[in-house]
Scaffold this active site. Sequence first.
Site, PDB file in Angstrom:
ATOM      1  N   CYS A   1       3.758  -3.276  18.370  1.00  0.00           N
ATOM      2  CA  CYS A   1       3.149  -2.075  17.780  1.00  0.00           C
ATOM      3  C   CYS A   1       2.407  -1.269  18.850  1.00  0.00           C
ATOM      4  O   CYS A   1       2.135  -1.749  19.957  1.00  0.00           O
ATOM      5  CB  CYS A   1       2.211  -2.443  16.637  1.00  0.00           C
ATOM      6  SG  CYS A   1       0.580  -3.059  17.149  1.00  0.00           S
TER       7      CYS A   1
ATOM      8  N   CYS B   1      -0.836  -2.991  20.163  1.00  0.00           N
ATOM      9  CA  CYS B   1      -0.635  -4.132  21.064  1.00  0.00           C
ATOM     10  C   CYS B   1      -0.060  -3.714  22.407  1.00  0.00           C
ATOM     11  O   CYS B   1      -0.301  -4.377  23.422  1.00  0.00           O
ATOM     12  CB  CYS B   1       0.264  -5.170  20.394  1.00  0.00           C
ATOM     13  SG  CYS B   1      -0.556  -6.058  19.045  1.00  0.00           S
TER      14      CYS B   1
ATOM     15  N   CYS C   1       3.840  -8.960  19.364  1.00  0.00           N
ATOM     16  CA  CYS C   1       3.897  -7.725  18.578  1.00  0.00           C
ATOM     17  C   CYS C   1       4.220  -6.527  19.463  1.00  0.00           C
ATOM     18  O   CYS C   1       3.696  -6.398  20.573  1.00  0.00           O
ATOM     19  CB  CYS C   1       2.559  -7.510  17.874  1.00  0.00           C
ATOM     20  SG  CYS C   1       2.490  -6.043  16.820  1.00  0.00           S
TER      21      CYS C   1
ATOM     22  N   ASP D   1       1.394   4.103  -8.920  1.00  0.00           N
ATOM     23  CA  ASP D   1       0.959   3.153  -9.928  1.00  0.00           C
ATOM     24  C   ASP D   1       0.403   3.959 -11.099  1.00  0.00           C
ATOM     25  O   ASP D   1      -0.164   5.028 -10.910  1.00  0.00           O
ATOM     26  CB  ASP D   1      -0.116   2.243  -9.330  1.00  0.00           C
ATOM     27  CG  ASP D   1      -0.492   1.079 -10.221  1.00  0.00           C
ATOM     28  OD1 ASP D   1      -0.097   1.077 -11.396  1.00  0.00           O
ATOM     29  OD2 ASP D   1      -1.191   0.172  -9.742  1.00  0.00           O
ATOM     30  N   SER D   2       0.547   3.433 -12.299  1.00  0.00           N
ATOM     31  CA  SER D   2       0.100   4.175 -13.489  1.00  0.00           C
ATOM     32  C   SER D   2      -1.406   4.329 -13.556  1.00  0.00           C
ATOM     33  O   SER D   2      -1.917   5.170 -14.295  1.00  0.00           O
ATOM     34  CB  SER D   2       0.585   3.472 -14.762  1.00  0.00           C
ATOM     35  OG  SER D   2      -0.130   2.262 -14.954  1.00  0.00           O
TER      36      SER D   2
ATOM     37  N   HIS E   1      -1.847  -1.879  13.560  1.00  0.00           N
ATOM     38  CA  HIS E   1      -1.318  -3.202  13.880  1.00  0.00           C
ATOM     39  C   HIS E   1      -1.009  -4.001  12.617  1.00  0.00           C
ATOM     40  O   HIS E   1       0.081  -4.589  12.493  1.00  0.00           O
ATOM     41  CB  HIS E   1      -2.312  -3.973  14.744  1.00  0.00           C
ATOM     42  CG  HIS E   1      -1.968  -5.421  14.883  1.00  0.00           C
ATOM     43  ND1 HIS E   1      -0.949  -5.878  15.697  1.00  0.00           N
ATOM     44  CD2 HIS E   1      -2.480  -6.515  14.264  1.00  0.00           C
ATOM     45  CE1 HIS E   1      -0.858  -7.193  15.588  1.00  0.00           C
ATOM     46  NE2 HIS E   1      -1.781  -7.608  14.733  1.00  0.00           N
TER      47      HIS E   1
ATOM     48  N   GLY F   1       0.076  -8.445 -13.261  1.00  0.00           N
ATOM     49  CA  GLY F   1      -0.757  -9.504 -13.810  1.00  0.00           C
ATOM     50  C   GLY F   1      -0.825 -10.765 -12.985  1.00  0.00           C
ATOM     51  O   GLY F   1      -1.321 -11.794 -13.452  1.00  0.00           O
TER      52      GLY F   1
ATOM     53  N   ASP G   1       3.154  -4.440  -2.505  1.00  0.00           N
ATOM     54  CA  ASP G   1       2.147  -3.492  -2.022  1.00  0.00           C
ATOM     55  C   ASP G   1       0.790  -4.167  -2.038  1.00  0.00           C
ATOM     56  O   ASP G   1       0.562  -5.108  -2.816  1.00  0.00           O
ATOM     57  CB  ASP G   1       2.089  -2.242  -2.907  1.00  0.00           C
ATOM     58  CG  ASP G   1       1.219  -2.466  -4.143  1.00  0.00           C
ATOM     59  OD1 ASP G   1       0.051  -2.050  -4.145  1.00  0.00           O
ATOM     60  OD2 ASP G   1       1.704  -3.104  -5.101  1.00  0.00           O
TER      61      ASP G   1
ATOM     62  N   PHE H   1      -4.170  -0.796 -13.810  1.00  0.00           N
ATOM     63  CA  PHE H   1      -5.010  -1.835 -13.215  1.00  0.00           C
ATOM     64  C   PHE H   1      -6.426  -1.320 -12.993  1.00  0.00           C
ATOM     65  O   PHE H   1      -7.404  -2.017 -13.261  1.00  0.00           O
ATOM     66  CB  PHE H   1      -4.405  -2.317 -11.892  1.00  0.00           C
ATOM     67  CG  PHE H   1      -5.228  -3.364 -11.198  1.00  0.00           C
ATOM     68  CD1 PHE H   1      -5.113  -4.697 -11.555  1.00  0.00           C
ATOM     69  CD2 PHE H   1      -6.128  -3.016 -10.202  1.00  0.00           C
ATOM     70  CE1 PHE H   1      -5.878  -5.668 -10.924  1.00  0.00           C
ATOM     71  CE2 PHE H   1      -6.899  -3.977  -9.569  1.00  0.00           C
ATOM     72  CZ  PHE H   1      -6.771  -5.313  -9.932  1.00  0.00           C
TER      73      PHE H   1
END
Length: 381
Positions: free
Chosen positions: A315, A318, A313, A92-93, A344, A225, A275, A96
Amino acid sequence: MALFDCSIDATSGAARALTYTTAHGDFHTPMFMPVGTSATVKGITPSVLHDLESQVVLSNTYHLSMRPGEDIVQEAGGIHSFMGYDGPMLTDSGGFQVFSLADTVKLSDDGVAFKSIYDGSDIFWTPEKNMEIQEKIGADIVMQLDQCAPYPATKDFVEKAVDYSSAWAARCLAAHKKPDQTLFGIVQGGMHLDLRFESIRRLLEIENTSLAKGGRRFGGFGIGGYSVGEDHEVMFETLGDVAQALPEDRPRYLMGVGNPTTLVRAVALGVDMFDCVLPTRTARMGTAFSSTGRMNMRNAKFIHDFTPLDHDCDCYTCKNFTRSYIRHLIKQDEILGGILLSIHNLYYLLDLMRRARKAVLEDRYSEFLDAWMDSPAANDY
């Protein structure tokens, strides 16, 4: 496929499945990107990211330029070598982060002045300086410097943010030269559809001017935005029109969104990439995503619960640990508790987008969306 080629593998209504090529491998959409702000996804090693089948990791220009500094990252061989992650990355630049410090920010046509949150020093970024920093950091995808307007804001304020963002987009595209790195333009305009369309019109005009001069084009487009304080239903009033107005041959990236229901709904509108810090931040607070909704693992009802976090799940967390044990770790403020919940929660969003892609490839995304909206989890996010 050549570097930064984008193929549309399938569509299902407005939902898309893309394949995008970078110098560090292909990625496939729809997809969620874990956030590694300071060149680390908190509590998660690069090997675990691979185990989770994470595709793109996001890092942040603002924070890395302050600590350790872009020159250190470049000296290490770039962000991939610095953090030991060999998959595609995006920076990201930092726009934000800069504009969230509204009290210290001064805007001009030439750039933005602000104070470091680390030592209070004065910093001035032009679009060219921002591109120089991101080129030194060396991610595969970089974002233009833009002004992200807060919500609520007057239309005049948002219009000025579009003016700045558009002018800076042109300068970023002209300044960006790194051949193994691509630049995404960013659409601004707040909740005003006419300003969103104007922002897109200017980005495409900038691109056409660049191409006419033998320059580069944008490798994709961020939709910025949104998720800046408004109710998500307000976002959805315009998001679909904005996504459909962008070129169909490149990725559309809704920035800063990690709510599972929002992801599923946005994919249906033609958004490809997402993201957010939400899965790892809420994990460190003791919250788990699940197929039945969010779970507060501090709750006493889990003391004697020796079942997995989520029965649906697969993962690592789990498959190996119980709700009772994880509650114990969280109540004791043990680091492992936040790590296991982060694993998770990241798996949950990554797998959700894998299933979304499968639904697009099988041309049944409408059914996938309906099933999600009818699920117990949908109303809890």
